[in-house]
Scaffold this active site. Structure first.
Site, short mmCIF file in Angstrom:
data_model
loop_
_atom_site.label_atom_id
_atom_site.label_comp_id
_atom_site.label_asym_id
_atom_site.label_seq_id
_atom_site.Cartn_x
_atom_site.Cartn_y
_atom_site.Cartn_z
N SER A 7 30.74 27.73 -21.94
CA SER A 7 29.45 28.24 -21.45
C SER A 7 28.37 27.21 -21.75
O SER A 7 28.06 26.94 -22.91
CB SER A 7 29.12 29.56 -22.13
OG SER A 7 27.75 29.85 -21.89
N HIS A 32 31.33 27.47 -17.35
CA HIS A 32 30.74 28.80 -17.21
C HIS A 32 29.22 28.68 -17.20
O HIS A 32 28.62 28.10 -18.11
CB HIS A 32 31.20 29.67 -18.38
CG HIS A 32 30.79 31.10 -18.27
ND1 HIS A 32 31.39 31.99 -17.40
CD2 HIS A 32 29.84 31.81 -18.92
CE1 HIS A 32 30.82 33.18 -17.53
NE2 HIS A 32 29.86 33.10 -18.44
N ASP A 34 25.72 30.71 -17.07
CA ASP A 34 25.14 32.03 -17.33
C ASP A 34 23.75 32.15 -16.72
O ASP A 34 22.80 31.53 -17.20
CB ASP A 34 25.05 32.25 -18.85
CG ASP A 34 26.39 32.58 -19.46
OD1 ASP A 34 27.08 33.46 -18.91
OD2 ASP A 34 26.74 31.97 -20.48
N MET A 36 20.53 34.34 -15.99
CA MET A 36 19.82 35.51 -16.53
C MET A 36 18.42 35.56 -15.95
O MET A 36 17.76 34.52 -15.83
CB MET A 36 19.74 35.43 -18.06
CG MET A 36 21.09 35.25 -18.73
SD MET A 36 20.93 35.32 -20.52
CE MET A 36 22.58 34.84 -21.03
N HIS A 68 28.16 33.30 -13.64
CA HIS A 68 28.07 34.68 -14.13
C HIS A 68 26.64 35.17 -13.92
O HIS A 68 25.73 34.73 -14.61
CB HIS A 68 28.46 34.66 -15.62
CG HIS A 68 28.33 35.97 -16.33
ND1 HIS A 68 28.37 36.07 -17.71
CD2 HIS A 68 28.18 37.24 -15.89
CE1 HIS A 68 28.24 37.33 -18.07
NE2 HIS A 68 28.11 38.07 -16.98
N MET A 70 23.84 37.57 -14.40
CA MET A 70 23.30 38.70 -15.18
C MET A 70 21.90 38.97 -14.64
O MET A 70 20.89 38.70 -15.30
CB MET A 70 23.27 38.33 -16.68
CG MET A 70 24.66 38.36 -17.31
SD MET A 70 24.73 37.41 -18.85
CE MET A 70 25.01 35.78 -18.19
N MET A 139 33.00 41.61 -20.98
CA MET A 139 31.96 41.16 -21.91
C MET A 139 32.33 41.65 -23.30
O MET A 139 32.43 42.86 -23.54
CB MET A 139 30.60 41.74 -21.54
CG MET A 139 29.95 41.17 -20.28
SD MET A 139 29.74 39.37 -20.24
CE MET A 139 28.81 39.07 -21.75
N PHE A 145 22.45 36.72 -24.66
CA PHE A 145 22.30 35.60 -25.59
C PHE A 145 23.66 35.04 -25.99
O PHE A 145 24.63 35.80 -26.09
CB PHE A 145 21.57 36.06 -26.86
CG PHE A 145 20.21 36.63 -26.56
CD1 PHE A 145 19.11 35.79 -26.37
CD2 PHE A 145 20.05 38.00 -26.40
CE1 PHE A 145 17.87 36.33 -26.05
CE2 PHE A 145 18.81 38.55 -26.08
CZ PHE A 145 17.71 37.70 -25.90
N GLY A 147 25.95 32.99 -28.97
CA GLY A 147 26.00 32.98 -30.43
C GLY A 147 26.12 34.34 -31.09
O GLY A 147 25.86 34.46 -32.29
N ASP A 177 34.23 36.98 -22.42
CA ASP A 177 32.96 36.30 -22.64
C ASP A 177 32.19 36.87 -23.83
O ASP A 177 31.76 38.02 -23.80
CB ASP A 177 32.11 36.46 -21.37
CG ASP A 177 30.88 35.57 -21.35
OD1 ASP A 177 30.71 34.76 -22.27
OD2 ASP A 177 30.09 35.70 -20.38
N GLY A 178 32.03 36.04 -24.85
CA GLY A 178 31.14 36.40 -25.96
C GLY A 178 31.82 36.38 -27.31
O GLY A 178 32.75 37.15 -27.56
C1 DX5 Z 1 26.20 36.11 -22.92
C2 DX5 Z 1 26.81 35.06 -22.03
C3 DX5 Z 1 27.91 34.28 -22.67
C4 DX5 Z 1 27.52 33.48 -23.85
C5 DX5 Z 1 28.72 33.05 -24.63
O1 DX5 Z 1 25.26 36.83 -22.22
O2 DX5 Z 1 27.31 35.65 -20.86
O3 DX5 Z 1 28.58 33.47 -21.71
O4 DX5 Z 1 26.77 32.33 -23.51
O5 DX5 Z 1 28.29 32.37 -25.76
P1 DX5 Z 1 29.06 32.45 -27.14
O6 DX5 Z 1 30.42 31.87 -26.90
O7 DX5 Z 1 28.21 31.61 -28.02
O8 DX5 Z 1 29.12 33.89 -27.54
ZN ZN Z 2 28.70 34.55 -19.39
#
Ligand code: DX5
Ligand code: ZN
Length: 220
Positions: A7, A32, A34, A36, A68, A70, A139, A145, A147, A177-178
């Site tokens: 990501s 990946h 993301d 948002m 992805h 969101m 998810m 976010f 981390g 993911d996550g």
């Molecule tokens: C969260 C994202 C993830 C995230 C993964 O909303 O969709 O893709 O960036 O990050 P880590 O691997 O740090 O949890």
């Molecule tokens: Zn993601």
């Protein structure tokens, strides 16, 4: 063999191309991305511009651009992301009133459609759409976010989704993911995931991106 989809959210955006190239040469096959919007999730991140900027690198290396969304009203942006070069476009069931139509619209652009669920959304919401998608994303954190910590109940959800896919003979990817990192990736792949997203475990910490990618791939 599973596929790693780093990501880019966790990467240093001033060195995005360099970071992505390093992850790919270490063995990551997808990237990946993301997206948002500050409405569906509290954060604002990336638009089609970044997808377009990464497309030459993807063409050169064969990396798959895994987008992805969101965002609210994803239908309004499908064409823009497909035009920019997205290979896979994944939408949230929670954001789509007419999910079947949205999935068809993604396929019509030539991109591969994926669907994803928040941690509190039941797998039963997928039953009707499963035969139509090329990817299902679980998810394992609440989106918004990077981390965050992996939610342990996700493992059983992955296992149950794997059974649902097998029961209908689907070859759709099962992506997670996550909060996935070297120390828990085997649990995730063992439950039936074949695409692993990792942000902070790839681009964060004090080790190199290459070392981080290898650590994850050695652990699954
Ligand atoms: C969260 C994202 C993830 C995230 C993964 O909303 O969709 O893709 O960036 O990050 P880590 O691997 O740090 O949890
Ligand atoms: Zn993601």
């Amino acid at each position: 063999m599973p596929i790693l989809s780093p990501s880019i959210l966790a990467s240093d955006f001033s060195r995005l191309g360099e970071h992505c190239r390093e992850a790919i040469s270490a063995g990551a096959e997808w990237l990946h991305i993301d997206v948002m919007d500050g409405h569906f999730v509290p954060n604002i991140t990336i638009g089609p511009l970044i997808v377009r900027a990464l497309k030459p690198l993807a063409n050169e290396t064969g990396a798959v651009l895994d987008v992805h969304l969101m965002i609210e009203n994803p239908d309004d942006y499908i064409e823009a992301f497909a035009d920019a070069g997205a290979d896979i476009i994944t939408v949230h069931v929670e954001a789509c009133t007419h999910l079947h139509r949205t999935i068809q619209a993604i396929r019509a652009t030539g991109a591969r459609p994926g669907v994803t669920l928040n941690p509190a959304t039941s797998l039963s919401t997928l039953e009707e759409i499963l035969p139509e998608v090329d990817l299902v994303l679980i998810m394992s954190v609440n989106p918004g976010f990077g981390g965050q910590s992996y939610i342990p109940a996700s493992t059983d959800k992955i296992r149950r989704l794997r059974s649902m896919l097998d029961a209908i003979g689907s070859s759709a990817h099962l992506e997670v993911d996550g909060g996935v990192k070297a120390s828990n990736v085997a649990e995730v792949t063992g439950a039936g995931a074949d695409v692993i997203i990792a942000g902070s475990a790839v681009f964060g910490g004090s080790e190199s991106v290459e070392a981080n990618v290898k650590a994850i791939m050695n652990a699954w």
